[in-house]
Design a protein around this motif. Structure first.
Motif, PDB file in Angstrom:
ATOM      1  N   SER A 117       0.858  -1.056  -0.093  1.00  0.00           N
ATOM      2  CA  SER A 117       0.034   0.092   0.097  1.00  0.00           C
ATOM      3  C   SER A 117       0.898   1.454   0.020  1.00  0.00           C
ATOM      4  CB  SER A 117      -1.139   0.105   1.348  1.00  0.00           C
ATOM      5  OG  SER A 117      -1.585  -1.282   1.400  1.00  0.00           O
ATOM      6  N   ILE A 118       1.887   1.319   0.814  1.00  0.00           N
ATOM      7  CA  ILE A 118       2.694   2.271   0.865  1.00  0.00           C
ATOM      8  C   ILE A 118       3.286   2.768  -0.348  1.00  0.00           C
ATOM      9  CG2 ILE A 118       4.983   3.464   1.892  1.00  0.00           C
ATOM     10  CD1 ILE A 118       4.127   1.992   4.428  1.00  0.00           C
ATOM     11  N   ALA A 119       3.988   1.550  -1.148  1.00  0.00           N
ATOM     12  CA  ALA A 119       4.618   1.653  -2.439  1.00  0.00           C
ATOM     13  C   ALA A 119       3.630   2.151  -3.359  1.00  0.00           C
ATOM     14  CB  ALA A 119       5.029   0.343  -2.693  1.00  0.00           C
ATOM     15  N   ALA A 145       2.735   5.930  -2.831  1.00  0.00           N
ATOM     16  CA  ALA A 145       3.966   6.598  -3.184  1.00  0.00           C
ATOM     17  C   ALA A 145       4.148   6.770  -4.605  1.00  0.00           C
ATOM     18  CB  ALA A 145       5.326   6.064  -2.526  1.00  0.00           C
ATOM     19  N   ALA A 146       3.741   5.814  -5.319  1.00  0.00           N
ATOM     20  CA  ALA A 146       4.047   5.805  -6.563  1.00  0.00           C
ATOM     21  C   ALA A 146       2.912   6.607  -7.342  1.00  0.00           C
ATOM     22  CB  ALA A 146       3.764   4.301  -7.401  1.00  0.00           C
ATOM     23  N   ILE A 147       1.664   6.463  -6.780  1.00  0.00           N
ATOM     24  CA  ILE A 147       0.467   7.308  -7.435  1.00  0.00           C
ATOM     25  C   ILE A 147       0.836   8.827  -7.130  1.00  0.00           C
ATOM     26  CG2 ILE A 147      -1.913   7.920  -7.040  1.00  0.00           C
ATOM     27  CD1 ILE A 147      -2.358   4.976  -6.742  1.00  0.00           C
ATOM     28  N   VAL A 165      -0.337   6.319   5.317  1.00  0.00           N
ATOM     29  CA  VAL A 165      -0.220   7.491   4.441  1.00  0.00           C
ATOM     30  C   VAL A 165       0.971   8.408   4.960  1.00  0.00           C
ATOM     31  CG1 VAL A 165      -1.545   9.492   3.962  1.00  0.00           C
ATOM     32  CG2 VAL A 165      -2.801   7.390   4.386  1.00  0.00           C
ATOM     33  N   THR A 166       1.207   8.493   6.253  1.00  0.00           N
ATOM     34  CA  THR A 166       2.500   9.670   6.443  1.00  0.00           C
ATOM     35  C   THR A 166       3.620   9.042   6.046  1.00  0.00           C
ATOM     36  OG1 THR A 166       2.407   8.342   8.772  1.00  0.00           O
ATOM     37  CG2 THR A 166       2.031  10.741   8.630  1.00  0.00           C
ATOM     38  N   ALA A 224      10.283   1.882  -3.512  1.00  0.00           N
ATOM     39  CA  ALA A 224       9.593   2.354  -2.247  1.00  0.00           C
ATOM     40  C   ALA A 224       9.234   1.063  -1.401  1.00  0.00           C
ATOM     41  CB  ALA A 224       8.008   2.697  -2.837  1.00  0.00           C
ATOM     42  N   ILE A 225       8.950  -0.144  -1.793  1.00  0.00           N
ATOM     43  CA  ILE A 225       9.073  -1.012  -1.018  1.00  0.00           C
ATOM     44  C   ILE A 225      10.291  -1.283  -0.061  1.00  0.00           C
ATOM     45  CG2 ILE A 225       8.865  -3.681  -0.707  1.00  0.00           C
ATOM     46  CD1 ILE A 225       7.044  -3.687  -3.439  1.00  0.00           C
ATOM     47  N   PHE A 226      11.434  -1.231  -0.741  1.00  0.00           N
ATOM     48  CA  PHE A 226      12.765  -1.206  -0.412  1.00  0.00           C
ATOM     49  C   PHE A 226      12.935   0.049   0.696  1.00  0.00           C
ATOM     50  CE2 PHE A 226      17.390  -1.151  -0.154  1.00  0.00           C
ATOM     51  CZ  PHE A 226      17.589  -2.531  -0.330  1.00  0.00           C
TER      52      PHE A 226
END
Lengths: 355, 312
Positions: A157-159, A162-164, A217-218, A285-287
């Motif tokens: 989700s974070i990745a 972040a990508a969007i 989200v943060t 972003a996952i990394f």
């Protein structure tokens, strides 16, 4: 010899009229269809695609179908090794529920034993814990299978968020900068350079301080504060290249508005590189999230992410290695498969780049 | 020339890039000429002499640094509302040089051709579709081509799609910016013949920019020769070939190869050296009419020489 005159009446058309000469026999393929055909030929990309789909499905459904919640604690059954129904009888697989045989520094052996069976020290009565924990449990007795897939869900989700956000800000910013050019471009690019100069870790730490509890989200926002710059530069470069192409001039001479030039001519032609860039942003972003969670700046417990699980696991690496191995494997496989897809997409969408 | 109605007047047109900086380029430097209704005006010159820039400035792709372009007496440049600009684009269209770069690779041929129709709201739905088919057939392509993408076509076919796109808004005046220089020789004839056929049918006026002199002579009624942003000679095409006056024009014409070994053996290329003019300070240089409808960029002194050397 007879002198023969050649007249037009002596000729007739046997086929192939002028309009037939213009016919195209090849079936019509859109750009995307063509790219899909090229992607299908790339074995690595297809393997990556299948693994990614499996991982995403597991991340969505595994926590839902699991009898445990990621935050359910059961201190009586802490630190249990993995046990999987069906595989528990195969002694050489690490899914038997047995602890590993240990030899301490003095050479005293502790034999392997079934950790799912507890012995009452006073009466010698054995009770068997009938449930299964596929990936074992952690030091608070939380089911690791549920936690790993919840963590994968959080990381993904974070990745994706972040990508969007990268995509939205980067495309708009780069598009405006490249299309309007001149003074606007100069000002916007100087702002980019300033933002680029801010160390990323400092931004993340500041975000962590500003928002006491770090949520999905943060973290995604912290990552995009500087993350969109790459995308904006890519889009700016593409727009700069395209806006002087003759088909854009043709649209201008036809009286097209700036908006229709941007959305009909420029964006569709930059979509290929944008998609490739997004597909490379996700594993990065996952990394990054895993790294932040690992150094303790990431997601707050009891919510888990793959990085925080690795962080938990590394504390007791010698006694319960499975706590580290499973989340670490999921991170690696996830990043690898995303990279494989992105690589395949790059070849498929931009065949000129391929050697 | 049968028609003397001026369709387009170009007056002292200037297009400077990086104006006022050290790297200022005077791509088009104060040129004036008229284009009459129904004619084809050829514009020739070496690479980088400002032919294409002239064309693009006329159609307002660049904002002119100075001068005027009058279409039927109305200024094309200057402050204009969006609807005025849109209106102007219906009268003037352009055909581009590179058939590979001038069609959007992500749009179908039907949508490319219909772009002008959509922008100006000329027709919708089935009518629009019919119009696209009509245009495709006008340029010698098939109806089935409407749903295909540009990469499936050859250079000549793409150029014809570009012509169809320009014709979609029914213009009177078309700027053809080296429309054939990127094409194979056999295909060049195809495109040029198509352009001539369309001119006859629709009464179009062309500004034909090229560097292939023999092709320009074939298609043009009048020819303008450009050198370093200046128009140096303007005359009817027969007159220009018979009586080249400006040394640069002579040099250009001497470079045309002929498919005849006899004349090729004796043909000598004349190099143009701008110092032959030997202009003095204070001499006024401008376009002067040496013979009827034959203009040369020269000084007063040269004007007399040219008049003397003019072969009737």
């Amino acid at each position: 010899m007879e002198n023969r005159k050649i007249s037009p009446e002596m000729f007739r058309v046997v086929g192939a009229t002028a309009s037939d000469a213009e016919k195209i026999s090849r079936p019509s393929l859109t750009f995307w269809h063509d790219a899909w055909i090229r992607l299908k030929k790339n074995k690595g990309a297809i393997v990556g695609l299948i693994i990614t789909i499996i991982l995403i499905l597991l991340a969505i459904f595994a926590p839902m179908l699991s009898p445990y919640k990621y935050s359910d604690q059961d201190l009586r059954h802490a630190n249990l090794p993995p046990k999987v129904p069906g595989l528990e009888k195969i002694s050489w697989l690490p899914f038997t529920g047995y602890s590993a045989e240990k030899v301490d520094t003095r050479g005293i052996k502790t034999p392997a034993r079934d950790m799912y069976v507890t012995e009452n020290m006073r009466t010698g009565e054995k009770t068997e814990y009938k449930k299964y924990h596929y990936f074992g449990t952690d030091d608070l007795g939380r089911d690791l299978w549920t936690r790993v897939w919840t963590g994968a869900r959080v990381s993904l989700s974070i990745a994706v968020i972040a990508a969007i956000i990268d995509f939205l800000i980067g495309v708009t910013y780069g598009g405006i900068s490249g299309f309007f050019g001149g003074k606007i471009d100069i000002i916007l690019q100087r702002i980019v350079e300033v933002i680029y100069g801010i160390p990323y870790l400092i931004v993340v730490i500041l975000f962590r301080i500003a928002f006491e509890k770090a949520g999905i989200v943060t973290l995604a926002l912290a990552m995009t504060v500087t993350g969109w710059i790459g995308m904006s530069r890519l889009v700016r470069g593409q727009i700069l290249k395209l806006k002087n192409q003759e088909f854009v001039m043709a649209a201008q001479t036809l009286g097209a508005s700036n908006m229709s030039i941007i959305f009909k001519h420029l964006i569709p032609n930059t979509l290929g590189p944008i998609i490739i860039s997004i597909m490379f942003t996700i594993p990065a972003a996952i990394f990054a999230e895993a790294f932040l969670s690992f150094i303790g700046l990431g997601i707050s417990p009891p919510l888990a992410s793959l990085g925080s699980l690795v962080n938990d696991g590394i504390k007791s690496l010698t006694f319960t290695p499975y706590k580290l191995v499973f989340p670490a494997t999921v991170i690696s496989v996830m990043i690898l498969s995303f990279n494989l897809i992105a690589d395949g997409l790059r070849d498929a969408l931009d065949p000129k780049m391929r050697k | 020339m049968t028609n003397n109605e001026k369709l387009l007047e170009i007056k002292n047109l200037k297009q400077y890039f990086n104006k006022g900086k050290s790297n200022e380029v005077r791509a088009v430097d104060d040129i004036s000429f008229d284009i009459y209704k129904g004619e084809t005006l050829g514009l020739v010159g070496e690479s980088g002499c400002g032919k294409s820039t002239t064309g693009r400035t006329i159609i307002r792709l660049y904002n002119a640094t100075g001068g005027q372009v009058l279409y039927k007496g109305e200024d094309v440049h200057g402050k204009k509302s969006r609807s005025d600009i849109k209106d102007m684009t219906r009268h003037m269209q352009m055909i581009f040089q590179d058939p590979y770069a001038s069609l959007n690779p992500r749009m179908t041929v039907g949508d490319i051709i219909a772009e002008g129709i959509d922008i100006h709201g000329l027709s919708k739905g089935k009518e629009r579709q019919e119009r696209v088919f009509d245009l495709l057939e006008t340029v010698g392509l098939n109806r089935e081509h409407a749903s295909r993408y540009p990469h499936e076509f050859s250079g000549g076919q793409r150029q014809r799609i570009g012509i169809a796109r320009a014709l979609a808004v029914e213009p009177d005046f078309i700027i053809a910016d080296e429309p054939i220089s990127a094409l194979d020789v056999s295909i060049q004839a195809q495109v040029v013949n198509l352009l001539q056929k369309l001119q006859k049918e629709k009464g179009l006026t062309y500004l034909f920019i090229a560097h292939d002199l023999s092709m320009v002579k074939y298609i043009s009624d009048r020819i303008g020769v450009m050198y370093f942003g200046k128009l140096v000679e303007l005359a009817s095409s027969d007159d220009l070939y018979k009586n080249p006056l400006h040394p640069y024009t002579k040099s250009l014409l001497s470079a045309i190869p002929l498919p005849d070994p006899e004349s090729e053996r004796t043909r000598r290329r004349v190099a143009y050296n701008p110092s032959v003019h030997n202009y003095q300070d204070g001499e006024e240089l401008k376009m002067r009419e040496v013979a009827p409808n034959h203009f040369v960029y020269c000084s007063e002194k040269e004007f007399k020489e040219y008049q003397a050397s003019y072969v009737k």
